[in-house]
Design an enzyme around this catalytic site. Sequence first.
Site, PDB file in Angstrom:
ATOM      1  N   ASP A  73      45.049  64.310  13.637  1.00 38.09           N
ATOM      2  CA  ASP A  73      45.473  65.162  12.516  1.00 38.09           C
ATOM      3  C   ASP A  73      45.298  64.476  11.167  1.00 38.09           C
ATOM      4  O   ASP A  73      46.066  64.723  10.247  1.00 38.09           O
ATOM      5  CB  ASP A  73      46.917  65.644  12.715  1.00 38.09           C
ATOM      6  CG  ASP A  73      47.916  64.505  12.696  1.00 38.09           C
ATOM      7  OD1 ASP A  73      47.497  63.341  12.887  1.00 38.09           O
ATOM      8  OD2 ASP A  73      49.105  64.771  12.461  1.00 38.09           O
ATOM      9  N   GLU A 140      43.010  69.218  12.677  1.00 36.14           N
ATOM     10  CA  GLU A 140      44.095  69.920  13.373  1.00 36.14           C
ATOM     11  C   GLU A 140      44.426  71.196  12.581  1.00 36.14           C
ATOM     12  O   GLU A 140      44.740  71.122  11.390  1.00 36.14           O
ATOM     13  CB  GLU A 140      45.349  69.057  13.480  1.00 36.14           C
ATOM     14  CG  GLU A 140      46.462  69.792  14.227  1.00 36.14           C
ATOM     15  CD  GLU A 140      47.762  69.016  14.254  1.00 36.14           C
ATOM     16  OE1 GLU A 140      48.090  68.450  15.304  1.00 36.14           O
ATOM     17  OE2 GLU A 140      48.456  68.979  13.212  1.00 36.14           O
ATOM     18  N   ASN A 149      57.248  78.521   9.455  1.00 38.14           N
ATOM     19  CA  ASN A 149      56.866  77.554   8.430  1.00 38.14           C
ATOM     20  C   ASN A 149      58.070  77.136   7.590  1.00 38.14           C
ATOM     21  O   ASN A 149      58.222  75.972   7.230  1.00 38.14           O
ATOM     22  CB  ASN A 149      55.778  78.157   7.533  1.00 38.14           C
ATOM     23  CG  ASN A 149      55.132  77.115   6.656  1.00 38.14           C
ATOM     24  OD1 ASN A 149      54.767  76.044   7.135  1.00 38.14           O
ATOM     25  ND2 ASN A 149      55.032  77.387   5.375  1.00 38.14           N
TER      26      ASN A 149
END
Length: 270
Positions: A73, A140, A149
């Site tokens: 990532d 990623e 979120n």
Amino acid sequence: MEIQLWREILMPYDVAVKELVHKFEHLMHEYRSRGMYSPIEQVCGRVKTISSILEKAQKKKISVDEIEDHLLDIAGVRIICQFVEDIEKVVELIRNRTDMEVVSEKDYINHMKDSGYRSYHIIVNYKVQMLTGEREVKVEIQVRTLAMNFWATIEHSLQYKYKKNIPDHIKEKLSNAAEAIIVLDNEMSSVRSEIMDAQNSLQIQSNLVSDILNTIQNLYRLANKREILKIQDEFYRIYELNDIEKLQRFGRELDIIAEGYRAQLLDPDI
Ligand code: 0O2
């Protein structure tokens, strides 16, 4: 490793993030400009900071030379959706793309992490063109709803504040909040079609008004001012009626008028 070398290593990741954010944003605009509902609501991306890379490598016992192969990532793109159902659509969209290759997927939506974290993660191979030639990097892509979120952002800040040792009483509150997020997302899903209908009509109206205004603006080069003012007044009158069908009819009639003027311009004898 020298800082300058890090900058060079991270450059293709930066290009990949910028390109992918742009591509996903473009998809979102494409949906909307066609008057369709977009499963993508927002897109953002980042390249991990050097200190965060080193910290993660240390935690995972990865040597500096292995970082690029084992830290997946370094480049991250986040796609935010309105509804849980949109996540699968976005994942399918990514799987079908030919400019990236899916390496692995993690479904934290149906398999929530102990922390309460939910999101769909996809690692893709993505090629970028650098001065030195083609480079393939791993990116990623995290796909989650607005509500997921919200939770992840708050929890991430708390992890940072408590240096990953969040006190139990706060962990419990986060866990309760994660459950509440599941309920919230489910409730929103149950009115999804109504919300989508409302947003679609808004988008259709906005596209229509923008087309009409463009046509009127183009007419300034073709028709006389008095005629245009008449058309404009008629547009404002119809707009205020708040009736999409009347606005569509007006748009069609306006297109015919504009076409007539264009034909006249090409052949003044008409
Ligand atoms: P940052 O600061 O966001 O970059 P693994 O697959 O186990 O080898 P990894 O990379 O931890 O290793 O995989 P995972 O679990 O897919 O997590 C990758 C990223 O997902 C994290 O990156 C976070 O962005 C996010 N994430 C995972 N778990 C959580 C969580 O419990 N809470 C929050 N808020 N985010 C999470 P980083 O590097 O940890 O952090």
